[in-house]
Design a protein around this motif. Structure first.
Motif, PDB file in Angstrom:
ATOM      1  N   SER A   1       0.831  -1.195   0.000  1.00 35.55           N
ATOM      2  CA  SER A   1       0.000   0.000   0.000  1.00 35.55           C
ATOM      3  C   SER A   1       0.866   1.245   0.000  1.00 35.55           C
ATOM      4  CB  SER A   1      -0.906   0.012   1.232  1.00 35.55           C
ATOM      5  OG  SER A   1      -0.140   0.223   2.414  1.00 35.55           O
ATOM      6  N   GLU A   2       0.255   2.388  -0.336  1.00 29.57           N
ATOM      7  CA  GLU A   2       0.998   3.646  -0.317  1.00 29.57           C
ATOM      8  C   GLU A   2       1.525   3.955   1.084  1.00 29.57           C
ATOM      9  OE1 GLU A   2      -1.038   6.942  -1.980  1.00 29.57           O
ATOM     10  OE2 GLU A   2      -1.514   5.934  -3.871  1.00 29.57           O
ATOM     11  N   THR A   3       0.741   3.613   2.108  1.00 25.16           N
ATOM     12  CA  THR A   3       1.180   3.842   3.483  1.00 25.16           C
ATOM     13  C   THR A   3       2.409   3.010   3.804  1.00 25.16           C
ATOM     14  OG1 THR A   3      -1.068   4.359   4.221  1.00 25.16           O
ATOM     15  CG2 THR A   3       0.520   3.676   5.914  1.00 25.16           C
TER      16      THR A   3
ATOM     17  N   ARG B   1      10.105   3.918   3.246  1.00 26.36           N
ATOM     18  CA  ARG B   1      11.042   4.959   2.828  1.00 26.36           C
ATOM     19  C   ARG B   1      11.519   5.774   4.032  1.00 26.36           C
ATOM     20  NH1 ARG B   1       8.053   7.534  -0.426  1.00 26.36           N
ATOM     21  NH2 ARG B   1       8.621   6.388  -2.306  1.00 26.36           N
ATOM     22  N   GLU B   2      10.605   6.121   4.935  1.00 25.71           N
ATOM     23  CA  GLU B   2      10.983   6.886   6.118  1.00 25.71           C
ATOM     24  C   GLU B   2      11.954   6.085   6.991  1.00 25.71           C
ATOM     25  OE1 GLU B   2       7.279   7.856   7.909  1.00 25.71           O
ATOM     26  OE2 GLU B   2       6.809   9.464   6.472  1.00 25.71           O
ATOM     27  N   TYR B   3      11.704   4.778   7.087  1.00 25.88           N
ATOM     28  CA  TYR B   3      12.603   3.911   7.853  1.00 25.88           C
ATOM     29  C   TYR B   3      13.999   3.912   7.237  1.00 25.88           C
ATOM     30  CZ  TYR B   3      14.701  -0.331   9.772  1.00 25.88           C
ATOM     31  OH  TYR B   3      15.555  -1.223  10.366  1.00 25.88           O
TER      32      TYR B   3
ATOM     33  N   ALA C   1      11.717  -1.556  -4.875  1.00 22.02           N
ATOM     34  CA  ALA C   1      11.961  -0.133  -5.071  1.00 22.02           C
ATOM     35  C   ALA C   1      11.527   0.655  -3.838  1.00 22.02           C
ATOM     36  CB  ALA C   1      11.211   0.365  -6.302  1.00 22.02           C
ATOM     37  N   ILE C   2      12.479   1.362  -3.239  1.00 21.76           N
ATOM     38  CA  ILE C   2      12.170   2.280  -2.142  1.00 21.76           C
ATOM     39  C   ILE C   2      11.751   3.638  -2.713  1.00 21.76           C
ATOM     40  CG2 ILE C   2      13.068   3.375  -0.055  1.00 21.76           C
ATOM     41  CD1 ILE C   2      12.877   0.306   0.078  1.00 21.76           C
ATOM     42  N   ASP C   3      12.384   4.044  -3.789  1.00 27.47           N
ATOM     43  CA  ASP C   3      12.014   5.237  -4.557  1.00 27.47           C
ATOM     44  C   ASP C   3      11.538   4.787  -5.935  1.00 27.47           C
ATOM     45  OD1 ASP C   3      13.203   6.868  -2.502  1.00 27.47           O
ATOM     46  OD2 ASP C   3      15.164   6.566  -3.451  1.00 27.47           O
TER      47      ASP C   3
END
Length: 273
Positions: free
Chosen positions: A54-56, A62-64, A153-155
């Protein structure tokens, strides 16, 4: 815990008896993948894209990573330094075990699956480093060659910021002759296979953040330098069938992600804090 060689030398690898030939998947009743996807993996050596997060979840991951990267660089590391991360970071251990990934891997490798590798490949904007054409299996003291890499993919990864590229069908050519990378190539790795398109068809692997691809450990692949103003980060997750054997202490990296390890070869370290 027994120490293992982080990056085996060429002499260490040359001393090993390894079966570096492609073992096609034979699975008449896959649980998640379609039969034509199994056929495509055997033919092309990769499958992409898979979109299950999910987007969440993507944003949280990514924040992690952003926080983890900040800590690593503050300690003197760089954006390529975070390897064997599942042995150090509980969140990465959990991603390695995520059933939405492992379900697809198990359809390719069988009911007993080991997760043994996790490495962030993060190309910062304009970092100028390429990943030359190579085969993953060439670097690993594993045999037989029954392993895959998941690239999560993280980005967003596209051609502008140096997504991965494959030579479709090259995995069936076995282990290829490579040369040491020249320092002027600014290569993240240290091997280069020249004239890659003699082995198959060039294809690109663009992935949106949260999507992943799966490729054979013998598939010829690489990526260009990121000359854009956007970061391109991916988490590579490495899996193999439990009947694969690891030399040079690498069995200490392996954890059970599906089924069992009847031989007890892989150490199955507990989840880190």
């Amino acid at each position: 815990m027994k120490e293992f060689s982080m990056i085996p030398t060429e002499d260490e690898l040359a001393s090993l008896q390894r079966d570096l030939s492609f073992h096609p998947t034979e699975n008449p009743s896959p649980k998640v993948l379609a039969s034509d996807q199994i056929e495509r993996f055997n033919r092309d050596g990769y499958l992409a894209p898979f979109s299950v997060f999910s987007e969440t979840e993507v944003q949280q991951t990514r924040e992690y990573f952003d926080d983890l990267l900040a800590k690593v660089t503050a300690a003197g590391g760089d954006s390529y330094s975070i390897s064997s991360a599942h042995l150090k970071h509980g969140r990465v251990y959990d991603i390695l075990h995520d059933s939405r990934i492992v379900d697809r891997v198990a359809d390719l490798l069988g009911e007993n699956v080991i997760g043994w590798g996790s490495h962030f490949f993060c190309k910062m904007p304009g970092d100028g480093k390429a990943v030359a054409w190579h085969q993953d299996a060439s670097y690993w003291p594993l045999s037989p060659s029954k392993a895959v890499t998941v690239w999560l993919a993280i980005d967003d990864a596209d051609r502008e910021n140096a997504c991965m590229k494959f030579i479709a069908g090259s995995h069936t050519s076995g282990h290829m002759t490579y040369r040491p990378s020249d320092s002027t190539e600014h290569n993240v790795l240290n091997q280069t296979i020249d004239n890659p398109e003699q082995y198959g068809t060039l294809v690109y692997d663009p992935l949106a953040a949260g999507e992943f691809s799966i490729h054979s450990d013998l598939l010829l692949h690489g990526s260009e330098a990121n000359e854009s103003n956007r970061r391109r980060c991916g988490l590579t997750l490495r899996y193999c069938s439990a009947d694969v054997r690891a030399d040079l202490g690498w069995s200490q990296k392996g954890v059970h992600v599906r089924g069992t390890d009847p031989s007890g070869h892989w150490s199955n370290q507990p989840r880190p804090e």
